[in-house]
Design a protein around this motif. Sequence first.
Motif, PDB file in Angstrom:
ATOM      1  N   ALA A  38       0.837  -1.197   0.000  1.00  0.00           N
ATOM      2  CA  ALA A  38       0.000   0.000   0.000  1.00  0.00           C
ATOM      3  C   ALA A  38       0.875   1.252   0.000  1.00  0.00           C
ATOM      4  O   ALA A  38       1.983   1.252   0.551  1.00  0.00           O
ATOM      5  CB  ALA A  38      -0.903  -0.002   1.229  1.00  0.00           C
ATOM      6  N   ASN A  39       0.368   2.320  -0.632  1.00  0.00           N
ATOM      7  CA  ASN A  39       1.058   3.599  -0.574  1.00  0.00           C
ATOM      8  C   ASN A  39       1.120   4.090   0.870  1.00  0.00           C
ATOM      9  O   ASN A  39       0.229   3.807   1.682  1.00  0.00           O
ATOM     10  CB  ASN A  39       0.334   4.633  -1.426  1.00  0.00           C
ATOM     11  N   VAL A  40       2.181   4.847   1.166  1.00  0.00           N
ATOM     12  CA  VAL A  40       2.363   5.410   2.508  1.00  0.00           C
ATOM     13  C   VAL A  40       2.516   6.916   2.365  1.00  0.00           C
ATOM     14  O   VAL A  40       3.345   7.387   1.585  1.00  0.00           O
ATOM     15  CB  VAL A  40       3.613   4.818   3.198  1.00  0.00           C
ATOM     16  N   ALA A  41       1.727   7.670   3.102  1.00  0.00           N
ATOM     17  CA  ALA A  41       1.782   9.127   3.012  1.00  0.00           C
ATOM     18  C   ALA A  41       3.082   9.649   3.627  1.00  0.00           C
ATOM     19  O   ALA A  41       3.529   9.152   4.667  1.00  0.00           O
ATOM     20  CB  ALA A  41       0.582   9.747   3.723  1.00  0.00           C
ATOM     21  N   PRO A  43       5.590  12.612   5.478  1.00  0.00           N
ATOM     22  CA  PRO A  43       5.350  13.575   6.555  1.00  0.00           C
ATOM     23  C   PRO A  43       4.707  14.847   6.011  1.00  0.00           C
ATOM     24  O   PRO A  43       4.896  15.204   4.841  1.00  0.00           O
ATOM     25  CB  PRO A  43       6.758  13.855   7.095  1.00  0.00           C
ATOM     26  N   ALA A  44       3.955  15.527   6.839  1.00  0.00           N
ATOM     27  CA  ALA A  44       3.247  16.730   6.416  1.00  0.00           C
ATOM     28  C   ALA A  44       4.219  17.750   5.822  1.00  0.00           C
ATOM     29  O   ALA A  44       5.281  18.023   6.390  1.00  0.00           O
ATOM     30  CB  ALA A  44       2.521  17.350   7.611  1.00  0.00           C
ATOM     31  N   GLY A  45       3.841  18.279   4.648  1.00  0.00           N
ATOM     32  CA  GLY A  45       4.640  19.314   3.998  1.00  0.00           C
ATOM     33  C   GLY A  45       5.859  18.811   3.256  1.00  0.00           C
ATOM     34  O   GLY A  45       6.665  19.612   2.770  1.00  0.00           O
ATOM     35  N   LYS A  46       6.013  17.483   3.147  1.00  0.00           N
ATOM     36  CA  LYS A  46       7.180  16.930   2.466  1.00  0.00           C
ATOM     37  C   LYS A  46       6.769  15.887   1.460  1.00  0.00           C
ATOM     38  O   LYS A  46       5.665  15.337   1.507  1.00  0.00           O
ATOM     39  CB  LYS A  46       8.142  16.300   3.480  1.00  0.00           C
ATOM     40  N   GLN A  47       7.683  15.610   0.538  1.00  0.00           N
ATOM     41  CA  GLN A  47       7.606  14.453  -0.333  1.00  0.00           C
ATOM     42  C   GLN A  47       8.633  13.443   0.166  1.00  0.00           C
ATOM     43  O   GLN A  47       9.638  13.809   0.799  1.00  0.00           O
ATOM     44  CB  GLN A  47       7.904  14.844  -1.786  1.00  0.00           C
ATOM     45  N   TRP A  48       8.389  12.169  -0.125  1.00  0.00           N
ATOM     46  CA  TRP A  48       9.339  11.160   0.352  1.00  0.00           C
ATOM     47  C   TRP A  48      10.741  11.374  -0.216  1.00  0.00           C
ATOM     48  O   TRP A  48      11.740  11.019   0.429  1.00  0.00           O
ATOM     49  CB  TRP A  48       8.849   9.756   0.031  1.00  0.00           C
ATOM     50  N   ALA A  49      10.849  11.961  -1.408  1.00  0.00           N
ATOM     51  CA  ALA A  49      12.165  12.215  -2.002  1.00  0.00           C
ATOM     52  C   ALA A  49      12.939  13.287  -1.245  1.00  0.00           C
ATOM     53  O   ALA A  49      14.128  13.507  -1.522  1.00  0.00           O
ATOM     54  CB  ALA A  49      12.019  12.618  -3.467  1.00  0.00           C
ATOM     55  N   GLY A  64      13.827   8.456   1.020  1.00  0.00           N
ATOM     56  CA  GLY A  64      12.496   7.868   0.977  1.00  0.00           C
ATOM     57  C   GLY A  64      12.034   7.453   2.362  1.00  0.00           C
ATOM     58  O   GLY A  64      12.647   7.800   3.379  1.00  0.00           O
ATOM     59  N   ASN A  65      10.953   6.723   2.394  1.00  0.00           N
ATOM     60  CA  ASN A  65      10.387   6.238   3.633  1.00  0.00           C
ATOM     61  C   ASN A  65      11.370   5.267   4.298  1.00  0.00           C
ATOM     62  O   ASN A  65      11.622   4.187   3.772  1.00  0.00           O
ATOM     63  CB  ASN A  65       9.066   5.528   3.337  1.00  0.00           C
ATOM     64  N   PRO A  66      11.938   5.621   5.453  1.00  0.00           N
ATOM     65  CA  PRO A  66      12.931   4.722   6.063  1.00  0.00           C
ATOM     66  C   PRO A  66      12.332   3.399   6.507  1.00  0.00           C
ATOM     67  O   PRO A  66      13.069   2.426   6.715  1.00  0.00           O
ATOM     68  CB  PRO A  66      13.453   5.533   7.259  1.00  0.00           C
ATOM     69  N   GLY A 102       6.066   5.895  -1.122  1.00  0.00           N
ATOM     70  CA  GLY A 102       6.346   5.463   0.239  1.00  0.00           C
ATOM     71  C   GLY A 102       6.586   3.975   0.367  1.00  0.00           C
ATOM     72  O   GLY A 102       6.881   3.468   1.449  1.00  0.00           O
ATOM     73  N   LYS A 103       6.484   3.262  -0.757  1.00  0.00           N
ATOM     74  CA  LYS A 103       6.685   1.810  -0.733  1.00  0.00           C
ATOM     75  C   LYS A 103       8.158   1.419  -0.842  1.00  0.00           C
ATOM     76  O   LYS A 103       8.542   0.317  -0.459  1.00  0.00           O
ATOM     77  CB  LYS A 103       5.954   1.155  -1.908  1.00  0.00           C
TER      78      LYS A 103
END
Length: 247
Positions: A38-41, A43-49, A64-66, A102-103
């Motif tokens: 599933a996609n993971v949102a 943090p607020a105000g950021k992109q995973w990159a 990315g998503n640690p 976020g995957k």
Amino acid sequence: MTMKLRTALYAIATLPLALGLAACNKSETPATSGAPAANVAPPAGKQWAEVFAKTEDGAGLIVGNPNAPIKLVEYGSLSCPHCAKLAQDGMATLTGTYIASGKVSLEYRSFAIHPQDIPLTVLARCAGDDAYFGLVEQIYANFEAMNGQTQAQYDEAKKAMSLPAAQRYSALSDALGYTAFFSARGLPEAQQRQCLANLPAAEAVAKASETYSAKGIDSTPTMFVNGTKVEGNEWKNVEAALKAAGA
């Protein structure tokens, strides 16, 4: 091609600037298999990159998503044309689609196979964690221009390798045009010289590369998805492995 790191990193009386390097096995077999994640949102105000984290040992950096369920690790050389081609073909999709979901997270491990990899790696890290992946991408995006040196530049680079250690990498960077390259991307020259004179930083790049070689990594790029080696060094192989893992 097996890489003789001690020769390349410690006993360099001359500068091997040839860029040939054996590619990985070209098998099309996906690296792993799993249900779609599933996609993971972010943090607020950021992109995973825009999210960076240290590896557990503190030596590496992840974008990315640690906690992403799909972990991509690349052993790459900043002087490797195959690595540059992989980045040119796939980095936009990797960042904009897979990391953005976020995957998938990416850990890039700089593997020094030529002396010039050391100043390139030190300078990419010199601007801080937030700038590291962007500078690696810039090196690969401008690979041909960065490696179009004249014979006079090669001669200066060879001279640089005979200088005292604290001066060597700064002079090598000047000779090969790296100082100007990083200056044009916002890294002040004085900061570059300070970083390049930091011998423990250069030694850490060399030591990490020896560790990778001892683990059996003998060509670049070498990619792993969730610990399983991706067979093939092209973006289509990496993307197939990511999809098979559930990306």
